[in-house]
Design a protein around this motif. Structure first.
Motif, PDB file in Angstrom:
ATOM      1  N   LEU A   1     -39.640 -31.164  63.222  1.00 34.72           N
ATOM      2  CA  LEU A   1     -40.995 -31.079  63.960  1.00 34.72           C
ATOM      3  C   LEU A   1     -41.517 -30.036  64.193  1.00 34.72           C
ATOM      4  CD1 LEU A   1     -40.263 -34.308  66.306  1.00 34.72           C
ATOM      5  CD2 LEU A   1     -41.672 -34.249  64.280  1.00 34.72           C
ATOM      6  N   ASP A   2     -42.630 -29.937  64.428  1.00 33.69           N
ATOM      7  CA  ASP A   2     -43.234 -28.464  64.753  1.00 33.69           C
ATOM      8  C   ASP A   2     -43.942 -28.565  66.162  1.00 33.69           C
ATOM      9  OD1 ASP A   2     -43.141 -27.167  61.943  1.00 33.69           O
ATOM     10  OD2 ASP A   2     -44.419 -28.696  61.452  1.00 33.69           O
ATOM     11  N   MET A   3     -43.949 -29.605  66.668  1.00 30.19           N
ATOM     12  CA  MET A   3     -44.579 -29.740  68.080  1.00 30.19           C
ATOM     13  C   MET A   3     -44.290 -31.114  68.750  1.00 30.19           C
ATOM     14  SD  MET A   3     -48.487 -30.363  67.970  1.00 30.19           S
ATOM     15  CE  MET A   3     -48.521 -31.286  69.337  1.00 30.19           C
ATOM     16  N   VAL A   4     -44.574 -31.376  69.779  1.00 26.58           N
ATOM     17  CA  VAL A   4     -44.189 -32.736  70.301  1.00 26.58           C
ATOM     18  C   VAL A   4     -45.298 -33.040  71.629  1.00 26.58           C
ATOM     19  CG1 VAL A   4     -43.099 -34.293  71.973  1.00 26.58           C
ATOM     20  CG2 VAL A   4     -42.139 -33.373  69.965  1.00 26.58           C
TER      21      VAL A   4
ATOM     22  N   VAL B   1     -54.760 -37.943  69.710  1.00 22.37           N
ATOM     23  CA  VAL B   1     -55.629 -36.922  69.476  1.00 22.37           C
ATOM     24  C   VAL B   1     -55.366 -35.427  69.367  1.00 22.37           C
ATOM     25  CG1 VAL B   1     -58.075 -35.991  70.138  1.00 22.37           C
ATOM     26  CG2 VAL B   1     -57.813 -38.546  70.234  1.00 22.37           C
ATOM     27  N   MET B   2     -54.463 -35.129  70.333  1.00 19.30           N
ATOM     28  CA  MET B   2     -54.157 -33.751  70.806  1.00 19.30           C
ATOM     29  C   MET B   2     -53.181 -33.413  69.392  1.00 19.30           C
ATOM     30  SD  MET B   2     -55.607 -32.312  73.326  1.00 19.30           S
ATOM     31  CE  MET B   2     -57.056 -33.464  73.103  1.00 19.30           C
ATOM     32  N   ALA B   3     -52.259 -34.187  69.102  1.00 19.21           N
ATOM     33  CA  ALA B   3     -51.402 -34.116  67.973  1.00 19.21           C
ATOM     34  C   ALA B   3     -52.332 -34.030  66.688  1.00 19.21           C
ATOM     35  CB  ALA B   3     -50.226 -35.033  67.959  1.00 19.21           C
ATOM     36  N   ALA B   4     -53.261 -34.658  66.282  1.00 14.94           N
ATOM     37  CA  ALA B   4     -53.976 -34.736  65.118  1.00 14.94           C
ATOM     38  C   ALA B   4     -54.850 -33.515  64.949  1.00 14.94           C
ATOM     39  CB  ALA B   4     -54.776 -36.028  65.196  1.00 14.94           C
ATOM     40  N   MET B   5     -55.392 -32.993  66.016  1.00 13.29           N
ATOM     41  CA  MET B   5     -55.996 -31.621  66.158  1.00 13.29           C
ATOM     42  C   MET B   5     -55.075 -30.756  65.561  1.00 13.29           C
ATOM     43  SD  MET B   5     -58.261 -32.190  69.652  1.00 13.29           S
ATOM     44  CE  MET B   5     -58.991 -30.487  69.459  1.00 13.29           C
ATOM     45  N   GLN B   6     -53.880 -30.536  66.052  1.00 13.97           N
ATOM     46  CA  GLN B   6     -52.980 -29.531  65.584  1.00 13.97           C
ATOM     47  C   GLN B   6     -52.743 -29.532  64.045  1.00 13.97           C
ATOM     48  OE1 GLN B   6     -51.636 -26.832  67.232  1.00 13.97           O
ATOM     49  NE2 GLN B   6     -51.943 -27.358  69.417  1.00 13.97           N
ATOM     50  N   LEU B   7     -52.478 -30.922  63.858  1.00 18.19           N
ATOM     51  CA  LEU B   7     -52.232 -31.076  62.360  1.00 18.19           C
ATOM     52  C   LEU B   7     -53.467 -30.743  61.310  1.00 18.19           C
ATOM     53  CD1 LEU B   7     -50.118 -34.384  62.822  1.00 18.19           C
ATOM     54  CD2 LEU B   7     -49.101 -32.245  61.828  1.00 18.19           C
ATOM     55  N   ASP B   8     -54.440 -31.008  61.925  1.00 18.01           N
ATOM     56  CA  ASP B   8     -55.740 -30.843  61.143  1.00 18.01           C
ATOM     57  C   ASP B   8     -56.292 -29.301  61.264  1.00 18.01           C
ATOM     58  OD1 ASP B   8     -58.500 -31.681  59.955  1.00 18.01           O
ATOM     59  OD2 ASP B   8     -59.264 -31.348  61.748  1.00 18.01           O
TER      60      ASP B   8
ATOM     61  N   MET C   1     -45.857 -31.060  61.080  1.00 22.58           N
ATOM     62  CA  MET C   1     -45.271 -32.502  61.456  1.00 22.58           C
ATOM     63  C   MET C   1     -45.186 -32.598  62.904  1.00 22.58           C
ATOM     64  SD  MET C   1     -42.064 -34.635  60.089  1.00 22.58           S
ATOM     65  CE  MET C   1     -42.653 -34.224  58.147  1.00 22.58           C
ATOM     66  N   ALA C   2     -46.048 -33.791  63.595  1.00 25.18           N
ATOM     67  CA  ALA C   2     -45.721 -33.683  64.943  1.00 25.18           C
ATOM     68  C   ALA C   2     -45.354 -35.003  65.504  1.00 25.18           C
ATOM     69  CB  ALA C   2     -47.153 -33.552  65.645  1.00 25.18           C
ATOM     70  N   GLY C   3     -44.546 -34.841  66.844  1.00 31.85           N
ATOM     71  CA  GLY C   3     -44.194 -36.032  67.575  1.00 31.85           C
ATOM     72  C   GLY C   3     -44.983 -36.518  68.597  1.00 31.85           C
TER      73      GLY C   3
END
Length: 388
Positions: free
Chosen positions: A279-282, A346-353, A366-368
């Protein structure tokens, strides 16, 4: 079943919103989410609304409110879901199941709550409906419940007041970078660890800076079948998702164990075929700082009783090995109950995007996401990864 994917989103600023009703909050975000996904209202097959309410608004029947906010959606099948502070994730998972079961191709997930218009004492009473009322009562509301959990943890493992203060300071520093955050104000760990007129003790060892905010806000996700997502501008996939529950009454379990979150994390990581190192963030559910500390242990960053070591070593800071709550978390971003689980995704999706602006971390693949209802009663874990 084929896991649906996130193709669009929208997010209001959290805080004391000028909008007087849930309908107005929804009006401010639903059209933006449709535009972001590149779809029309006619493309939506199902609507899933997450609102806790339980007295925050006299208007119930929240599933029908999206059609009031956006008349073009008034004939789309809609349902309201509630699962305490995990209400947003319950609505999201309902939408994902709807698509995976073949009942539709595109679903809209709307999380919203209007809290600040309710008197303070009444807010506490409403939130306590997510605890076991026959045993768990507190003049301090849910802060009293988590104050008892913190007190029990301190008695067992030692005073972690400074570690809780460091978690608060971290999340407030991150919130400074989030334009959607309720409180964009930095606090030092020393300030957070000092009881004062500006930072009074609330319950047990918890100070005001250990407690999340009473907020208004709304967030929206558009999810679609992979066949549809393949033709869209963006696609964020659910590599895995899991839900685990625990008994409601704290007296019937170890409140410091967070066994439900621990099971949900283990199930999601196993289903995804990964470890925490992947994982890169949570984004996690820091309704109170003691919750984030216990979640470090539940997700496997530390053994039981050693969660404080994680923040002391800087593992969960923006620069650390596993950044946790780069959005500021509930502590700084705010906690409008029904919107929280949707907001976290949404916050995780923004990071991945790669579209998180000043919040953006380097190379997030990849985010949790962990969202919790009650005191570790309903636990949801999503493992997200970017498809395109």
């Amino acid at each position: 079943m084929t896991q649906p994917q996130i193709i669009g989103w929208a997010h209001s600023k959290f805080g004391k919103a000028p909008e007087a009703t849930l309908v107005e909050l929804m009006q401010g975000v639903v059209p933006d989410a449709l535009a972001h996904a590149g779809i029309a209202a006619e493309d939506v097959d199902g609507i899933f609304v997450g609102t806790y309410n339980n007295g925050f608004s006299k208007q119930a029947f929240e599933g029908a409110l999206v059609g009031m906010a956006v008349p073009a959606l008034s004939h789309v099948p809609a349902v309201h879901m509630e699962n305490a502070c995990a209400t947003g994730s319950a609505a999201l998972y309902g939408a994902l199941d709807f698509i995976a079961a073949g009942r539709g191709k595109i679903a809209l997930v709307v999380g919203a709550e209007k809290m600040t218009a309710t008197p303070g004492a009444q807010i506490g009473d409403i939130l306590m409906t997510a605890a076991w009322g026959e045993e768990e009562t507190s003049d301090a509301g849910f802060a009293g419940v988590f104050g008892q959990i913190a007190d029990g943890y301190f008695q067992r493992y030692g005073d972690n007041s400074m570690e809780l203060a460091m978690i608060a300071a971290k999340n407030h520093a991150n919130g400074m970078l989030n334009p959607y955050a309720h409180m964009q104000k930095p606090f030092t760990a020393e300030f957070c660890n000092t009881v004062s007129d500006k930072n009074p003790r609330v319950a047990g060892p918890l100070r005001r800076t250990d407690c999340s905010l009473v907020s208004d806000g709304a967030a929206v996700l558009v999810v679609a079948h992979p066949d549809v997502a393949a033709d869209m501008t963006r696609a964020i996939a659910f590599r895995a998702r899991a839900q685990s529950n625990d008994v409601l009454a704290l007296s019937r379990r170890d409140p410091c164990e967070f066994a439900g979150p621990r099971r949900a994390w283990a199930q999601a990581l196993e289903a995804a075929g990964i470890t925490l190192d992947d994982l890169d963030m949570v984004e996690t559910h820091d309704c109170f700082t003691i919750a984030e500390l216990l979640e470090y242990e539940a997700m496997g960053l530390a053994e039981r009783g050693q969660g404080g070591r994680v923040i002391r070593e800087g593992i969960t800071t923006r620069e650390g090995k596993l950044p946790v709550n780069p959005s500021g978390g509930l502590k700084s971003r705010g906690h409008p109950i029904g919107a929280t689980g949707v907001s976290q995704h949404v916050m995780a999706a923004m990071q991945l995007d790669g579209s998180a602006g000043d919040m953006q971390l380097d190379d997030v693949q990849m985010a949790g996401v962990f969202n919790m209802g009650g005191a570790a009663v309903a636990s949801y874990v999503s493992i997200l990864e970017r498809v395109k």
